[in-house]
Design a protein around this motif. Structure first.
Motif, mmCIF file in Angstrom:
data_model
loop_
_atom_site.group_PDB
_atom_site.id
_atom_site.type_symbol
_atom_site.label_atom_id
_atom_site.label_comp_id
_atom_site.label_asym_id
_atom_site.label_seq_id
_atom_site.Cartn_x
_atom_site.Cartn_y
_atom_site.Cartn_z
ATOM 1 N N ARG A 76 0.877 -1.170 0.000
ATOM 2 C CA ARG A 76 0.000 0.000 0.000
ATOM 3 C C ARG A 76 0.915 1.221 0.000
ATOM 4 O O ARG A 76 1.684 1.424 0.949
ATOM 5 C CB ARG A 76 -0.912 0.001 1.228
ATOM 6 C CG ARG A 76 -1.790 1.243 1.311
ATOM 7 C CD ARG A 76 -2.800 1.195 2.443
ATOM 8 N NE ARG A 76 -2.222 1.040 3.762
ATOM 9 C CZ ARG A 76 -2.837 1.322 4.909
ATOM 10 N NH1 ARG A 76 -4.085 1.763 4.886
ATOM 11 N NH2 ARG A 76 -2.247 1.136 6.053
ATOM 12 N N THR A 117 -4.954 4.472 0.704
ATOM 13 C CA THR A 117 -5.968 4.968 1.633
ATOM 14 C C THR A 117 -6.462 6.329 1.169
ATOM 15 O O THR A 117 -5.648 7.218 0.884
ATOM 16 C CB THR A 117 -5.368 5.088 3.045
ATOM 17 O OG1 THR A 117 -4.818 3.818 3.405
ATOM 18 C CG2 THR A 117 -6.424 5.503 4.045
ATOM 19 N N HIS A 156 -11.909 0.708 1.195
ATOM 20 C CA HIS A 156 -11.214 1.065 2.438
ATOM 21 C C HIS A 156 -12.100 0.832 3.649
ATOM 22 O O HIS A 156 -13.283 1.180 3.646
ATOM 23 C CB HIS A 156 -10.772 2.532 2.394
ATOM 24 C CG HIS A 156 -9.983 2.942 3.600
ATOM 25 N ND1 HIS A 156 -10.267 4.069 4.344
ATOM 26 C CD2 HIS A 156 -8.912 2.355 4.202
ATOM 27 C CE1 HIS A 156 -9.409 4.170 5.338
ATOM 28 N NE2 HIS A 156 -8.578 3.147 5.276
ATOM 29 N N ALA A 158 -11.923 2.031 7.239
ATOM 30 C CA ALA A 158 -11.201 2.958 8.110
ATOM 31 C C ALA A 158 -11.093 2.430 9.542
ATOM 32 O O ALA A 158 -10.040 2.566 10.192
ATOM 33 C CB ALA A 158 -11.892 4.325 8.096
ATOM 34 N N ASP A 161 -8.688 -0.503 9.743
ATOM 35 C CA ASP A 161 -7.356 0.015 9.456
ATOM 36 C C ASP A 161 -6.743 0.608 10.714
ATOM 37 O O ASP A 161 -5.565 0.372 11.037
ATOM 38 C CB ASP A 161 -7.446 1.071 8.354
ATOM 39 C CG ASP A 161 -6.086 1.460 7.792
ATOM 40 O OD1 ASP A 161 -5.071 0.854 8.191
ATOM 41 O OD2 ASP A 161 -6.038 2.370 6.933
ATOM 42 N N PRO A 167 -6.539 -2.546 6.155
ATOM 43 C CA PRO A 167 -7.045 -1.331 5.507
ATOM 44 C C PRO A 167 -8.196 -1.540 4.542
ATOM 45 O O PRO A 167 -8.806 -0.554 4.109
ATOM 46 C CB PRO A 167 -5.815 -0.811 4.751
ATOM 47 C CG PRO A 167 -5.004 -2.033 4.476
ATOM 48 C CD PRO A 167 -5.237 -2.965 5.630
ATOM 49 N N TYR A 168 -8.525 -2.796 4.213
ATOM 50 C CA TYR A 168 -9.479 -3.025 3.137
ATOM 51 C C TYR A 168 -10.683 -3.820 3.606
ATOM 52 O O TYR A 168 -10.631 -4.576 4.585
ATOM 53 C CB TYR A 168 -8.794 -3.757 1.976
ATOM 54 C CG TYR A 168 -7.592 -3.025 1.438
ATOM 55 C CD1 TYR A 168 -7.719 -1.748 0.901
ATOM 56 C CD2 TYR A 168 -6.321 -3.601 1.490
ATOM 57 C CE1 TYR A 168 -6.612 -1.068 0.417
ATOM 58 C CE2 TYR A 168 -5.210 -2.931 0.999
ATOM 59 C CZ TYR A 168 -5.362 -1.661 0.471
ATOM 60 O OH TYR A 168 -4.272 -0.983 0.000
#
Length: 534
Positions: A76, A117, A156, A158, A161, A167-168
């Motif tokens: 990422r 992100t 995403h 959040a 994360d 993060p996904y």
């Protein structure tokens, strides 16, 4: 005796080793699903969290120790955009480290540049992609690939994360896992070689025999299909026509619709008649010298597809969707159309087969084989493999079936490891004649054990057969054996349903003995008794 990769080493279950700049374990469920769906066996292992550089640099890391599988690195970009250094700095270090480790690795490598992100903005990674694509044995997945094939509305997460560096969303992880397995599938399965295309309601809308060349329509779906097939053609796949029609009607369509993406120049062979399409596919297979299991047949008609499925089960048969707007997406989701890599020889394949058709015509006109070979002005070059040969040698290992003594498959990384090991030597064969350049068409892997030169792999492209090139390879190996003081030449043979040509060749080389070693039959010749006519 040195170990032979094809017979003496135990078969290892490949490992899919995953390292990422973020938490990658959510990929596991979808990866397991695809392994089961494809009936593949593989061990999935994850490296420690955010240890990409350590995995590349440490000699005992998971990635470094993976010698028979796929190494996956997911990045990422914003994870490399820190207060200490920029993304560009880390990207440069990454390419340098990756280039160093892959030259020593026999594993396959897949680098996934993932969506960034949203709050971090968009890092520019085009320079990274261009540098990665310059490295040998590297496949790359980009955010554009995800968007094109398996888009998700929200990628995403959040909250996760922040809590766990996940993060996904689960759907995005599933998309990534699917693309990873799709690339892995392309890497370890032979590429298709021929696409046989129906004409009416496939290349165009309408039946040309009923409405005439001017009456058929090349709509957007037909354009998309033809564009797709043109891309396959440019990647080295041979395109053929297989249609129930009067041939002149089909030729008239191509003549009257010169604005179509495909032209007759892109078609290497045709079977346009009223015979069963299964018979025509077998005829095309004979003409091209390629097995039916390397064919894909594309048709709109369910009855025709059923007939081919029944009488030619080896062929991958695809019936186009009835809803024409779905055709383009359907084609892009057929994994059989993916290519692990495209070499210069692959791009030239259509021209090479046209040249071969000229050779076949010359062969039928010659009175004897000797006359034909003399008229060819054939020139054969046999040399030791170097780094420049690696992509084509790997392609030959994975595509050649008919004249392949062991059908052992090697990835580009494994070919490089073979070259660097020093335990075995590799010869490559190229040829040209008055019709054109064959390119690199043969590989021989051998080692010397005491008084024996042991040929561990011997293969030759089908387009080079019938010209006694294989005899010249054996003569070169015999000369090497004599120079090394060997008394015996040994060739390993592992039988399958396609490579019986190798047995016929070995049997006529002269007096020999045979012995069994695991799956291999060892043909053993005393050097002095070998009979090789070149």
């Amino acid at each position: 005796m040195n170990a032979s990769p094809s017979q003496e080493q135990p078969i290892q279950t490949p490992t899919i080793a995953v390292s990422a700049t973020f938490t990658a374990e959510p990929l596991q469920e979808a990866l397991d699903f695809w392994l089961a769906e494809l009936a593949f066996e593989a061990n999935i292992q994850f490296a420690p969290f955010a240890q990409v550089f350590q995995e590349l640099l440490a000699p005992d890391s998971l990635l470094a120790s993976n010698s028979s599988g796929l190494n996956v690195i997911l990045v990422r970009p914003s994870d490399w955009d820190t207060q200490d250094d920029s993304f560009e700095h880390y990207a440069s270090k990454f390419v340098s480290a990756l280039g160093a480790v892959t030259t020593q690795s026999s594993a396959m490598w897949l680098i996934c540049i993932c969506h960034d992100t949203p709050s971090k903005g968009t890092n520019t990674y085009e320079k990274l992609l261009s540098e990665l694509r310059m490295l040998d044995s590297i496949q790359v997945i980009t955010p554009d690939d995800v968007e094109r094939l398996y888009p998700v509305e929200t990628y995403h997460d959040a909250e996760q994360d922040k809590l766990a560096c996940i993060p996904y969303t689960s759907l995005y992880y599933t998309s990534l896992a699917t693309l990873i397995m799709r690339r892995f599938y392309a890497m370890i399965t032979p590429d298709i070689k021929v696409i046989a295309l129906d004409c009416d309601n496939t290349l165009w809308r309408g039946v040309c025999g009923e409405v005439g060349a001017h009456g058929v329509e090349v709509d957007s779906a037909c354009h998309a299909l033809q564009d797709f097939m043109l891309e396959q053609h440019q990647a080295g796949v041979l395109l053929c026509l297989c249609s129930k029609n009067n041939e002149q009607d089909v030729l008239d369509v191509f003549a009257q619709h010169s604005d179509m993406p495909l032209s007759l120049d892109d078609i290497v062979a045709t079977r346009v008649n009223w015979k069963p399409k299964s018979d025509n596919l077998k005829s095309l297979s004979d003409e091209l010298g390629l097995g039916l299991d390397s064919f894909v047949f594309v048709d709109d008609d369910a009855v025709e597809c059923s007939e081919v499925n029944t009488r030619c089960p080896e062929v991958t048969t695809l019936q186009l969707p009835r809803q024409r707007p779905l055709i383009a997406r359907f084609l892009h989701h057929v994994w059989a159309f993916d290519h692990s890599d495209t070499t210069d020889e692959a791009r030239m394949r259509n021209a090479l087969y046209r040249q071969n058709a000229q050779r076949q015509t010359a062969a039928t006109q010659a009175l004897t084989l000797q006359d034909f070979l003399h008229d060819l002005n054939l020139s054969v070059s046999i040399e030791r493999m170097n780094d420049d040969h690696i992509p084509r040698v790997a392609e030959l290992f994975n595509r050649t079936n008919q004249f392949n003594a062991t059908t052992q498959r090697y990835s580009s990384g494994e070919v490089r490891a073979l070259l660097q090991s020093g335990q075995q030597q590799v010869l490559v064969t190229s040829a040209q004649d008055r019709f054109g350049d064959y390119g690199l068409i043969g590989v021989a892997v051998y080692g010397i054990d005491g008084d024996t030169l042991d040929v561990r792999s011997l293969l030759l492209s089908c387009r080079a057969l019938g010209k006694r090139i294989e005899h010249q390879v054996i003569q070169r190996l015999t000369n090497i054996a004599i120079d090394a003081g060997c008394q015996w030449l040994q060739v390993r043979y592992v039988k399958n349903e396609k490579n019986h040509l190798v047995v016929g060749f070995l049997e006529q080389l002269g007096e020999h003995s045979t012995a069994t070693q695991e799956q291999a039959l060892l043909y053993r010749f005393r050097i002095q008794s070998l009979s090789v006519e070149v």
